[in-house]
Design a protein around this motif. Structure first.
Motif, PDB file in Angstrom:
ATOM      1  N   MET A 140       0.874  -1.342  -0.039  1.00 29.57           N
ATOM      2  CA  MET A 140      -0.123   0.064  -0.086  1.00 29.57           C
ATOM      3  C   MET A 140       0.846   1.183  -0.107  1.00 29.57           C
ATOM      4  N   CYS A 141       0.312   2.206  -0.789  1.00 32.45           N
ATOM      5  CA  CYS A 141       1.003   3.606  -0.593  1.00 32.45           C
ATOM      6  C   CYS A 141       0.259   4.616  -0.124  1.00 32.45           C
ATOM      7  N   ARG A 142       0.596   5.679   0.396  1.00 34.74           N
ATOM      8  CA  ARG A 142      -0.052   6.782   0.782  1.00 34.74           C
ATOM      9  C   ARG A 142      -0.403   7.333  -0.527  1.00 34.74           C
ATOM     10  N   ALA A 143      -1.209   8.496  -0.916  1.00 36.70           N
ATOM     11  CA  ALA A 143      -1.281   9.456  -2.007  1.00 36.70           C
ATOM     12  C   ALA A 143       0.053   9.592  -2.457  1.00 36.70           C
ATOM     13  N   ASP A 144       0.846  10.144  -1.741  1.00 35.65           N
ATOM     14  CA  ASP A 144       2.326  10.621  -2.049  1.00 35.65           C
ATOM     15  C   ASP A 144       3.192   9.571  -2.878  1.00 35.65           C
ATOM     16  N   GLY A 145       2.537   8.354  -2.929  1.00 38.74           N
ATOM     17  CA  GLY A 145       3.292   7.173  -3.607  1.00 38.74           C
ATOM     18  C   GLY A 145       4.407   6.832  -2.570  1.00 38.74           C
ATOM     19  N   MET A 146       4.573   6.957  -1.475  1.00 43.54           N
ATOM     20  CA  MET A 146       5.685   6.225  -0.719  1.00 43.54           C
ATOM     21  C   MET A 146       4.972   5.070  -0.083  1.00 43.54           C
ATOM     22  N   VAL A 147       5.821   3.995   0.245  1.00 39.69           N
ATOM     23  CA  VAL A 147       5.307   2.713   0.754  1.00 39.69           C
ATOM     24  C   VAL A 147       4.681   3.278   2.127  1.00 39.69           C
ATOM     25  N   PHE A 148       3.509   2.593   2.383  1.00 36.00           N
ATOM     26  CA  PHE A 148       2.962   2.935   3.897  1.00 36.00           C
ATOM     27  C   PHE A 148       2.961   1.453   4.523  1.00 36.00           C
ATOM     28  N   ASP A 149       2.480   0.576   3.976  1.00 38.52           N
ATOM     29  CA  ASP A 149       2.529  -0.817   4.671  1.00 38.52           C
ATOM     30  C   ASP A 149       2.479  -1.983   3.525  1.00 38.52           C
ATOM     31  N   ASP A 150       2.683  -3.178   4.054  1.00 38.62           N
ATOM     32  CA  ASP A 150       2.592  -4.356   3.110  1.00 38.62           C
ATOM     33  C   ASP A 150       2.076  -5.524   3.816  1.00 38.62           C
ATOM     34  N   GLY A 151       1.862  -6.469   3.244  1.00 41.19           N
ATOM     35  CA  GLY A 151       0.967  -7.855   3.904  1.00 41.19           C
ATOM     36  C   GLY A 151       0.423  -8.834   2.968  1.00 41.19           C
ATOM     37  N   THR A 152      -0.014  -9.819   3.216  1.00 46.39           N
ATOM     38  CA  THR A 152      -0.506 -10.228   2.369  1.00 46.39           C
ATOM     39  C   THR A 152      -2.135 -10.432   2.565  1.00 46.39           C
ATOM     40  N   VAL A 153      -2.781 -10.712   1.517  1.00 43.91           N
ATOM     41  CA  VAL A 153      -4.208 -10.473   1.282  1.00 43.91           C
ATOM     42  C   VAL A 153      -4.733 -12.018   0.887  1.00 43.91           C
ATOM     43  N   LEU A 154      -5.509 -12.520   1.802  1.00 45.91           N
ATOM     44  CA  LEU A 154      -5.993 -13.911   1.463  1.00 45.91           C
ATOM     45  C   LEU A 154      -7.527 -13.653   1.148  1.00 45.91           C
ATOM     46  N   ARG A 170     -10.063 -26.339  15.233  1.00 41.80           N
ATOM     47  CA  ARG A 170     -10.260 -25.691  13.854  1.00 41.80           C
ATOM     48  C   ARG A 170      -9.175 -24.813  13.492  1.00 41.80           C
ATOM     49  N   ALA A 171      -8.735 -24.863  12.442  1.00 42.44           N
ATOM     50  CA  ALA A 171      -7.862 -23.810  12.022  1.00 42.44           C
ATOM     51  C   ALA A 171      -7.579 -23.453  10.631  1.00 42.44           C
ATOM     52  N   ARG A 172      -7.046 -22.163  10.395  1.00 40.33           N
ATOM     53  CA  ARG A 172      -6.982 -21.974   9.102  1.00 40.33           C
ATOM     54  C   ARG A 172      -5.523 -21.922   8.834  1.00 40.33           C
ATOM     55  N   VAL A 173      -5.156 -22.737   7.898  1.00 38.62           N
ATOM     56  CA  VAL A 173      -3.611 -22.763   7.480  1.00 38.62           C
ATOM     57  C   VAL A 173      -3.162 -22.223   6.282  1.00 38.62           C
ATOM     58  N   CYS A 174      -2.086 -21.503   6.176  1.00 43.41           N
ATOM     59  CA  CYS A 174      -1.846 -20.681   4.796  1.00 43.41           C
ATOM     60  C   CYS A 174      -0.584 -21.099   4.765  1.00 43.41           C
ATOM     61  N   ARG A 175      -0.355 -21.310   3.406  1.00 43.83           N
ATOM     62  CA  ARG A 175       1.173 -21.512   3.065  1.00 43.83           C
ATOM     63  C   ARG A 175       1.780 -20.193   2.586  1.00 43.83           C
ATOM     64  N   ILE A 176       2.247 -19.504   3.488  1.00 39.78           N
ATOM     65  CA  ILE A 176       2.953 -18.133   3.570  1.00 39.78           C
ATOM     66  C   ILE A 176       4.332 -18.310   3.926  1.00 39.78           C
ATOM     67  N   SER A 177       5.079 -17.734   3.263  1.00 43.33           N
ATOM     68  CA  SER A 177       6.751 -17.713   4.024  1.00 43.33           C
ATOM     69  C   SER A 177       7.467 -16.582   3.968  1.00 43.33           C
ATOM     70  N   LEU A 182       9.942 -23.455   3.095  1.00 43.61           N
ATOM     71  CA  LEU A 182       8.474 -24.194   3.325  1.00 43.61           C
ATOM     72  C   LEU A 182       7.924 -23.896   4.574  1.00 43.61           C
ATOM     73  N   ALA A 183       6.844 -23.315   4.685  1.00 45.70           N
ATOM     74  CA  ALA A 183       6.247 -22.683   5.874  1.00 45.70           C
ATOM     75  C   ALA A 183       4.706 -22.808   5.880  1.00 45.70           C
ATOM     76  N   TYR A 184       4.291 -22.793   7.124  1.00 45.87           N
ATOM     77  CA  TYR A 184       2.863 -22.568   7.218  1.00 45.87           C
ATOM     78  C   TYR A 184       2.439 -21.773   8.209  1.00 45.87           C
ATOM     79  N   GLU A 185       1.387 -20.880   7.966  1.00 40.09           N
ATOM     80  CA  GLU A 185       1.155 -20.112   9.133  1.00 40.09           C
ATOM     81  C   GLU A 185      -0.519 -20.629   9.550  1.00 40.09           C
ATOM     82  N   ILE A 186      -0.240 -21.093  10.832  1.00 38.75           N
ATOM     83  CA  ILE A 186      -1.576 -21.815  11.416  1.00 38.75           C
ATOM     84  C   ILE A 186      -2.426 -20.742  12.033  1.00 38.75           C
ATOM     85  N   ASN A 187      -3.628 -20.300  11.856  1.00 40.40           N
ATOM     86  CA  ASN A 187      -4.316 -19.464  12.289  1.00 40.40           C
ATOM     87  C   ASN A 187      -5.300 -20.192  13.153  1.00 40.40           C
ATOM     88  N   VAL A 188      -5.401 -19.885  14.319  1.00 41.05           N
ATOM     89  CA  VAL A 188      -6.538 -20.629  15.374  1.00 41.05           C
ATOM     90  C   VAL A 188      -7.070 -19.497  16.500  1.00 41.05           C
TER      91      VAL A 188
END
Lengths: 410, 951, 92
Positions: free
Chosen positions: B653-667, B754-761, B766-772
């Motif tokens: 994500m950038c602010r309107a000024d074009g500079m990086v504001f944040d990053d992350g994954t979207v599922l 019950r979990a939501r498992v994501c293959r994010i690294s 090799l890695a899994y993010e296990i969300n519970v």
């Protein structure tokens, strides 16, 4: 009583400061705003350029705006090259200013500590110190223990909510007595023939064929070949009179003092992470400052919950201040720019110049701001130190962004 | 020394059955419960309480209240406190105090007291429980309105406590106590020892209640010492009284010179005669009552000097009663060393011929009364100068505030009572509460008043200077100082204040402001009214920093956020780092390991075996709605709407000024449902950002955002052995690469939960993010940990995470960026969509400055010495020797620097001007005085082909 | 500490709110059509009126709704409050 305190109480102002001038019909240069920057501009116009058909117009009492309200911290340890050059020029001028003005400014180079409370603060601090060193600005990185050696009352306990992890230290930084600075500049300018006109509010700016011709004031119309706006928090209002906008937002900035105390605090401590800064003035009062108030306002009063939060922050750093008493709080109106850097130089109107956008940090720049603006007024060209700070950067995007790290962490 | 030689046997409101021992300047003394330190000192014949701040002159007790400019003492025990007015310091057993010379001392020891804060809301706040305030509260309390009455003194009554006047046939103090009972019985709140000190916008006032200081050593530790009241009032009535002031005559500062009203108070309230033989100097009627009462109590009054040529009826009555009233006379000067010994009286205007020395150890002065308009002015109220009264009076405020009684210039008791009653009634009725009948109060009859003379400076003998004519005792400012300032060209009262420091003492000029202005008016030939006042600032009364900080100290300074797994990290010896408000596990040192060793071990486990990290602090925002895809396309630089359900994409994500504001994954969890993750420190800012756009400009988008950061715990299982470990705990989950590919998610049962498992690294492995759900996280973590024992599962912290991601060239927003960096600068043009018409910041990327070639770009640096660790923050230069002159051009700076177990060397990330074009170049890093050679490299140093992420 | 009348929750202390930028200074529909100067105007030049100023405000510690206020920067007083999408009320 400390030697400093004795010196402060023994200070004798000169026998004569300035007389309240009546405005003349016309001047070579009219400076709008009789604060520190306006007065310094007048001083250097006379001293460096021999231009003395000059009026400084002040809507209230001379140097009664932010010059009378700031916490008087002077330092030059800025990160970016353009900023470091400008503020270091100011600091060098400070080092000779009392002699130049023949006025005791109580300029005390007691050093400034900028504290780091997170690993990112540490990175930013080291980065700035290293940049300072290559830019010719004195600066050191201190670990927490070294910081406490500089300021023995600093709480460096690792148990603190946000422990002190280190600090940048600029030994040549310090404080000065703001009124003395203003009056010294005023006296010098007045002695050179500059008219210092108080209670004279500018209500209009006359522009003909794209070029300024004078100002209208509560004390009549004044013609001028060149006009400089040095009105800090009120700059937007003045620019609007001339028909152009400035990229500024005006906010209250609060400060406080305590009663007179025996010396406890030998230096100046600033902490951006907990939003507080403090020094102990010559007479013995602690001088405390905070971040700006959140809202735009032209009032010289802020919201007290900001102050309460600031007291909590200061007690984290200085538990021994617990029973010091706040005597009075006040606020100035600061003009905050998008990149925390000033706007200096030309405007869309010919022969009309600005010096604004200094935000919370204008006092320390006083002599350099005057020096640079006087040059621009005299030659109609940007001074090399001022060139990076022109209005055009908001079109090109070449900001001088001193906000530093965005304080984001993973 | 006889104990308390100046104490009368039967006067005052002190409890003679409760003697109290105290120490002043090392001398043991005795007073009574009910005394202030000042009254106890005067009872013992002690006037001098310190020396003046600039000139070192002896100074004594000048007033009997909080406006005291001189008698400011250092409390030594129970706990040191600087510059406390002796006149308000309630005597308690064990008090030790010392005189000062204008500067106080702070204790290096930790203040053991606690402080706190309360909020109050009321229909009417009455400030001051003197006659006007009590009458107002009585009138208002029965109306049903919520009424709060606050007063700085320990008991109600205000001036009645010190004048001996009667109301409704009762001694004033008794009447006040009954009034308090009635007010409280009607449901109003009375706050004693509570000074209203700040008046802010929207009738928000700040008061400080002193709860335990008067108890000394007996103060219970469980009770806060001071309490800040934040009061929001619909209406405010200021019944704050008036302050008496002195006159500027030569040597008007000696111990033994006090305000006339103060001496009267010492008599009535504390049963103390503060001298043996007194001279009274007055410009007005108010001094006569006290002079008569003091004389009746045994004070020898040598003369009453009344500056008025015709002092009027009260003076005449005093003369009939035997006082030597001298019309038109003033004080020329005083004599004495450490204490007043004589007073020189003379006819005003004829000093040299009429001067007469009078022996006296007490000089009582009344130069007139200044209404306490401080809070009114703070409210935004205007003031006007009343020529008749010679005082600044309230003249209109933006806020709903009024003044009553002496605070608006009313000078007699009957008038104050009536004014207060009427105001109390009027204000509650304005809020819709019927006040009923307004009471009237019986007071003793008084002769008609004779107007005061407005006199400020009394010239000394023979036209001598004014170097000892003090206008501000607190700051040692004299008429001569004012003269210097005006001769220097200054005219504004604000300039004069700064030049002389008049009015900047601890009392903030309460007794001196009008005297200063009056003297100044005389010097400038101006009117007092046109000079005006300096601005009144909060606080009205000094407030301790600890009181303002309240409870927000130590751990409560800022909330501490911990993850559901915090207890486990603590039990397993984790070191923590602050990340925003979070405490995050930093690394897990084993016996004998330092940070570097622990991190190296943790890194190796992640790259060669299996490791586990608590990533729960990552911000998580549930984005739902039919337009969620469109919305995310506008926010992120890359395309999110094309993401398939069950898949995951990295975004910036950038602010309107074009500079990086944040990053992350979207599922994408469903057609209308996304989950966006943010950096830990930016979670709130990103949510604010999203909500602002949705609610203010993109109101047509059907999208809702909810923070679910605390709802889900995220366990990152990382390393080549992670698949096997997960498979064992999630038997129903197909974990092979084809069934569960990189950047996809599966809902599954993991360790029975019950979990939501994501293959994010974020490590390249090799890695899994296990969300519970957060409350199930400890059990799942324990299960993973137990199941992982055979594989030597290694918990790791944020430092290892940082090393692993840096080896892969993944930037950390806020560490490798500083708000001036675009995605292109990071080498991430691939994440900036060319297809989308727009996204936030897109236009900024084509500005002149953002498209230039020499922008700082993210690169890796390899020190020539593979063991040398570059300090983060190090600056880079082009040449191997530094020129002598400054500035030296800098090419960039180190943003991240680590030792890498995988690379078997040190490395760094840096932002370098035109950095990508410099790959392979040798640059120099300035560390200390040395220049260390480093080679610029592509930022992905480990597994550049990305072969490890699928195991 | 202003008392701000959230249009959804009623009057609450200022500390519960978060000041936003100038109101009605909306993102251009098609930034690509703007010159660098026009884009710079959008990014960096905001209303800094001395007097009534329309601005965004968020009840961030309450209902988390954004709304508009007209606040006088000469003395802080809030002259009007309205929900997003409602017309700006007359404050004169």
């Amino acid at each position: 009583m400390s030697a400093d305190a004795r010196a402060a109480d023994a200070v004798e102002h000169p026998e004569w400061l300035w007389h309240a001038a009546e405005p003349k019909k016309s001047y070579d240069v009219v400076i709008v705003g009789g604060g520190g920057h306006g007065l310094a501009t007048a001083h250097y116009l006379a001293r460096n350029h021999g231009i003395t058909r000059v009026a400084v117009l002040e809507k209230g009492w001379l140097a009664g705006g932010n010059m009378a309200r700031n916490t008087a911290i002077i330092r030059s340890n800025y990160l970016l090259d353009a900023s470091a050059a400008l503020y270091e020029h100011a600091l060098k001028l400070w080092e000779g200013l009392a002699e130049d003005l023949d006025y005791p400014l109580l300029f005390s180079q007691r050093g400034v500590l900028n504290l780091a409370h997170s690993p990112q603060d540490v990175r930013d601090g080291v980065r700035r110190v290293e940049a300072n060193a290559l830019n010719g600005v004195d600066a050191e990185w201190l670990d927490a223990e070294q910081a406490r050696e500089v300021c023995p009352i600093l709480n460096i306990s690792p148990e603190a909510r946000y422990p002190v992890l280190g600090a940048t230290y600029q030994p040549r930084a310090g404080i000065a007595k703001h009124d003395h600075v203003a009056w010294g500049l005023a006296r010098s300018a007045a002695a050179a023939g500059v008219d210092l006109v108080e209670n004279c509010e500018v209500t209009g700016i006359d522009v003909r064929a794209g070029r300024v011709t004078g100002v209208r004031t509560t004390r009549g119309v004044i013609a001028a070949d060149r006009v400089a706006l040095c009105a800090a928090g009120h700059s937007s209002r003045l620019a609007a009179l001339a028909g152009f906008p400035l990229p500024l937002q005006s906010h209250p900035l609060q400060a406080l003092v305590t009663e007179l105390l025996e010396p406890v605090h030998p230096t100046v401590v600033m902490s951006n992470a907990v939003h507080a800064y403090v020094s102990q003035a010559h007479k013995g009062e602690l001088v405390l400052g905070a971040g700006i108030d959140a809202y735009n306002a032209y009032t010289q009063r802020g919201a007290f919950h900001i102050v309460e939060r600031q007291m909590a922050a200061l007690l984290e750093l200085f538990p021994l201040f617990a029973r010091a008493h706040v005597l009075r709080a006040w606020a100035g109106v600061v003009d905050v720019s998008p990149d925390a850097s000033p706007v200096i130089g030309h405007t869309p109107v010919e022969h009309l110049y600005v010096n604004c956008g200094w935000g919370t940090g204008g006092f320390k720049a006083t002599p350099a701001a005057g020096w640079v603006l006087a040059h621009t007024l005299a030659h109609d060209t940007a001074h090399p130190l001022g060139a990076p700070f022109g209005l055009e950067r908001f079109t090109t995007g070449a900001l001088v962004d001193e906000h530093g790290a965005a304080a984001v962490a993973h | 020394m006889t104990s308390q030689p100046h104490r009368l046997p039967d006067r005052g409101r002190v409890d003679r059955a409760r003697p109290l021992d105290f120490v002043f300047d090392g001398t043991p003394l005795t007073g009574y419960r009910g005394d202030t330190l000042a009254s106890a000192l005067l009872a013992n014949g002690v006037h001098r309480t310190g020396r003046s701040v600039r000139l070192g002159r002896p100074r004594g007790i000048h007033t009997a209240g909080s406006e005291e400019p001189c008698a400011l003492v250092q409390v030594e025990s129970p706990f040191p406190e600087p510059l406390v007015p002796a006149t308000t310091l309630e005597l308690h057993e064990g008090l030790r105090a010392s005189s000062l010379a204008g500067r106080g001392r702070l204790s290096p020891d930790q203040d053991p007291a606690r402080y706190d804060t309360l909020h109050a809301h009321c229909d009417l706040l009455v400030v001051g429980a003197g006659p006007a305030g009590l009458a107002a509260a009585l009138a208002a309390a029965h109306s049903g309105a919520r009424v709060v009455l606050a007063d700085e003194q320990p008991e109600p009554g205000g001036s009645l406590l010190g004048t001996g006047e009667y109301v409704d046939g009762l001694p004033g103090a008794v009447w006040a106590a009954r009034a308090r009972t009635e007010i409280e019985a009607a449901g109003a709140r009375f706050l004693p020892r509570t000074t209203v000190s700040g008046y802010f916008d929207d009738n928000y006032l700040l008061a400080v209640e002193r709860r335990t200081a008067h108890l000394g050593d007996l103060a219970p530790a469980s009770v806060s010492r001071e309490r800040v009241w934040r009061i929001r009032a619909r209406r405010v009535l200021l019944a704050t009284g008036a302050h008496e002031r002195s006159l500027a005559f030569a040597d008007n500062d000696r111990p033994g010179i006090m305000l006339a009203g103060a001496a009267r108070a010492y008599l009535h309230r504390w049963g103390v005669l503060p001298g043996r033989r007194a001279v009274v100097l007055t410009t007005n009627d108010s001094a006569y009552a006290g002079a008569g009462e003091l004389a009746a109590a045994g004070l020898d009054i040598a003369a009453v000097l009344d500056a008025r040529p015709r002092p009027g009826r009260r003076a005449a009555r005093a003369a009939r009663a035997g006082l030597d009233v001298r019309a038109g006379q003033v004080v020329l000067g005083t004599g004495g060393e450490e204490h007043l010994s004589s007073v020189t009286a003379a006819v005003r205007g004829d000093a040299d011929r009429t001067a007469q020395d009078l022996d006296a150890d007490l000089l009582l002065v009344s130069g007139g009364w200044s209404p306490a308009v401080h809070l009114y002015s703070q409210s935004g109220g205007r003031l006007r100068f009343d020529e008749g009264l010679g005082a600044f009076l309230p003249a209109g405020s933006r806020q709903r505030v009024e003044s009553a009684g002496a605070a608006r210039g009313i000078g007699n008791l009957a008038g104050c009572l009536a004014d207060g009653a009427a105001a109390g009634r009027r204000l509650v009725e304005a809020e819709g509460f019927p006040a009923g009948r307004t009471a009237s109060y019986a007071t003793e009859p008084e002769e008609a008043e004779t107007p005061p003379v407005h006199l400020y400076v009394v010239p000394g003998r023979g036209g001598s200077g004014h170097a000892r004519h003090f206008v501000d005792l607190a700051r040692d400012v004299t008429v001569a100082d004012l003269g210097r300032a005006t001769r220097a060209g200054l005219r504004s009262v604000e300039h004069i204040k700064r030049h002389t420091t008049a009015g900047t003492g601890r009392d903030q000029g309460r007794t001196s402001a009008l005297l200063t202005t009056g003297a100044l008016a005389q010097l400038l030939g101006a009117e007092v009214g046109e000079l005006g006042t300096t601005t009144f600032r909060a606080p009205y009364h000094p407030v301790s920093m600890a009181a303002l900080a309240g409870r927000d100290r130590g751990r409560l300074f800022d909330p501490v956020r911990v993850t559901p797994l915090h207890a486990w990290h603590t039990a397993h010896g984790a070191a923590f780092e602050n990340v925003g408000q979070w405490k995050r596990a930093w690394y897990y040192p084993r016996e004998g390991e330092d940070m570097a060793a622990a991190v190296e071990r943790e890194c190796r486990a992640a790259r060669t075996g299996v490791a586990l990290m608590d990533a729960s602090t990552l911000g998580k925002i549930d984005v739902q709605g039919p337009d969620a895809g469109v919305f995310l396309d506008r926010l992120y630089t890359n395309m999110m709407s094309t993401l398939k359900v069950g898949r995951i994409r990295y975004g910036v994500m950038c602010r309107a000024d074009g500079m990086v504001f944040d990053d992350g994954t979207v599922l994408r969890a469903g057609p209308d449902r996304f989950l966006a993750t943010t950096t830990t420190g930016n979670a709130a800012a990103v949510l604010d950002w999203m909500e602002q756009w949705l609610q203010t400009e993109w109101t047509d988008l059907r999208v809702r955002c909810t923070s679910v950061t605390d709802h889900w715990a995220t366990l990152a299982l990382v390393g080549p052995a992670s698949r096997a470990l997960l498979a064992g705990l999630a038997p129903d989950l197909a974990v092979d690469n084809d069934s569960f590919p990189f950047m996809s998610l599966r809902d599954a049962v993991v360790a029975g939960v019950r979990a939501r498992v994501c293959r994010i690294s974020f490590s390249g492995e090799l890695a899994y993010e296990i969300n519970v759900r957060s409350w199930e996280a400890p059990a799942v973590w324990e299960s993973l940990y137990e199941a992982g024992r055979p594989l030597d599962l290694t918990p790791y912290g944020t430092e290892t995470m940082h090393v692993l991601r840096a080896e892969k060239g993944y930037p950390i927003i806020g560490q490798d960026t500083d708000g001036t960096v675009t995605p292109q600068d990071l080498g991430m043009s691939w994440v900036v969509s060319k297809k989308k018409a727009d996204f936030l910041g897109r236009r900024s990327h084509s500005r002149a400055d953002t498209s230039r070639a020499d922008r700082p770009q993210l690169v890796a640096l390899l020190p020539a010495d593979p063991h040398f660790l570059l300090p983060e923050g190090t600056q880079l230069v082009a040449e191997d020797t530094l020129p002598a002159e400054r500035p030296v051009p800098m090419l960039g700076n180190v943003t991240s620097s680590y030792r890498s177990a995988a690379l078997d060397r040190t490395f760094a990330l840096a932002l370098v001007k035109g950095g990508r074009e410099r790959t392979g170049q040798l640059l120099y890093a300035r560390t200390g005085e040395a220049l260390v050679p480093v080679t610029v490299a592509h930022p992905v140093l480990y597994d550049p082909e990305g072969e490890r992420r699928d195991g | 500490m202003l008392l701000i009348a959230c249009p959804w929750c009623g009057p609450r202390d200022e500390a519960e709110f978060h000041y936003g930028p100038e109101a009605h200074h909306d993102h251009p529909a098609d930034p690509a059509l703007l010159s660098d100067e026009e884009w710079g105007r959008y990014l960096f030049f905001h209303d800094n009126t001395h007097g009534p100023r329309a601005e965004r405000c968020c009840h961030s510690a309450g209902c988390r709704r954004w709304f508009h206020t007209v606040r006088d920067t000469a003395h802080h007083e809030i002259l009007a409050v309205h929900r997003i999408g409602e017309p700006k009320p007359e404050t004169a």
